[in-house]
Design a protein around this motif. Structure first.
Motif, mmCIF file in Angstrom:
data_model
loop_
_atom_site.group_PDB
_atom_site.id
_atom_site.type_symbol
_atom_site.label_atom_id
_atom_site.label_comp_id
_atom_site.label_asym_id
_atom_site.label_seq_id
_atom_site.Cartn_x
_atom_site.Cartn_y
_atom_site.Cartn_z
ATOM 1 N N THR A 23 0.922 -1.178 0.141
ATOM 2 C CA THR A 23 0.008 0.006 -0.074
ATOM 3 C C THR A 23 0.972 1.284 -0.040
ATOM 4 O O THR A 23 0.452 2.238 -0.741
ATOM 5 C CB THR A 23 -0.861 -0.155 1.297
ATOM 6 N N GLN A 25 3.871 1.515 -1.135
ATOM 7 C CA GLN A 25 4.339 1.610 -2.539
ATOM 8 C C GLN A 25 3.556 2.158 -3.556
ATOM 9 O O GLN A 25 4.081 3.067 -4.455
ATOM 10 C CB GLN A 25 5.081 0.329 -3.167
ATOM 11 N N ARG A 26 2.111 1.609 -3.403
ATOM 12 C CA ARG A 26 1.113 2.282 -4.279
ATOM 13 C C ARG A 26 1.039 3.696 -4.093
ATOM 14 O O ARG A 26 0.769 4.427 -5.132
ATOM 15 C CB ARG A 26 -0.166 1.234 -4.322
ATOM 16 N N ARG A 27 0.800 3.867 -2.684
ATOM 17 C CA ARG A 27 0.746 5.262 -2.673
ATOM 18 C C ARG A 27 1.728 6.312 -3.036
ATOM 19 O O ARG A 27 1.330 7.520 -3.571
ATOM 20 C CB ARG A 27 0.573 5.665 -1.107
ATOM 21 N N ASN A 29 3.633 5.667 -5.865
ATOM 22 C CA ASN A 29 3.345 5.539 -7.096
ATOM 23 C C ASN A 29 2.106 6.651 -7.523
ATOM 24 O O ASN A 29 2.387 7.408 -8.684
ATOM 25 C CB ASN A 29 2.910 4.363 -7.649
ATOM 26 N N LEU A 30 1.122 6.619 -6.841
ATOM 27 C CA LEU A 30 0.051 7.760 -6.980
ATOM 28 C C LEU A 30 0.514 9.027 -6.805
ATOM 29 O O LEU A 30 0.234 9.838 -7.738
ATOM 30 C CB LEU A 30 -1.117 7.001 -6.050
ATOM 31 N N GLU A 52 -2.049 4.969 -14.497
ATOM 32 C CA GLU A 52 -1.115 4.471 -13.131
ATOM 33 C C GLU A 52 -1.905 4.946 -12.014
ATOM 34 O O GLU A 52 -1.922 4.367 -11.020
ATOM 35 C CB GLU A 52 0.397 5.090 -13.264
ATOM 36 N N ARG A 53 -2.424 6.263 -12.001
ATOM 37 C CA ARG A 53 -3.138 6.852 -11.053
ATOM 38 C C ARG A 53 -4.402 6.087 -10.560
ATOM 39 O O ARG A 53 -4.608 5.605 -9.524
ATOM 40 C CB ARG A 53 -3.567 8.409 -11.132
ATOM 41 N N ASN A 55 -5.059 2.750 -11.471
ATOM 42 C CA ASN A 55 -4.633 1.365 -11.150
ATOM 43 C C ASN A 55 -4.178 1.477 -9.595
ATOM 44 O O ASN A 55 -4.590 0.634 -9.016
ATOM 45 C CB ASN A 55 -3.500 0.901 -11.993
ATOM 46 N N SER A 56 -3.438 2.474 -9.279
ATOM 47 C CA SER A 56 -2.876 2.507 -7.728
ATOM 48 C C SER A 56 -4.113 2.793 -6.852
ATOM 49 O O SER A 56 -4.346 2.225 -5.934
ATOM 50 C CB SER A 56 -1.893 3.850 -7.827
ATOM 51 N N GLU A 57 -5.058 3.882 -7.259
ATOM 52 C CA GLU A 57 -6.214 4.234 -6.385
ATOM 53 C C GLU A 57 -7.083 2.762 -6.162
ATOM 54 O O GLU A 57 -7.346 2.470 -5.108
ATOM 55 C CB GLU A 57 -7.014 5.181 -7.265
#
Length: 68
Positions: A23, A25-27, A29-30, A52-53, A55-57
């Motif tokens: 999570t 890492q995804r934040r 990336n976002l 990407e935004r 997908n990350s959300e």
């Protein structure tokens, strides 16, 4: 945060920590995709950053259903 569909799932501490790490890492990336979108001029790159935004959300929302 999405609804808690997976309230019955009990995770081990290592699994919970791994999900927190993913999570985080995804934040990251976002945030990066959001900041880059403001300075990028190329329409194709902007499209990739927006994807990407999204997908990350989505991933963050899905992962959070497993976290306590």
């Amino acid at each position: 945060m999405a609804g808690k569909e997976n309230d019955n799932v009990e995770l081990g501490i290592h699994e919970t920590l791994e999900l927190h790490e993913v999570t985080t890492q995804r934040r990251s990336n976002l945030l990066k995709a959001h900041m880059m979108d403001a300075i990028v001029k190329d329409p194709e790159l902007k499209k990739l950053l927006r994807r990407e935004r999204q997908n990350s959300e989505k991933a963050i929302d899905e992962i959070e259903t497993f976290l306590p």
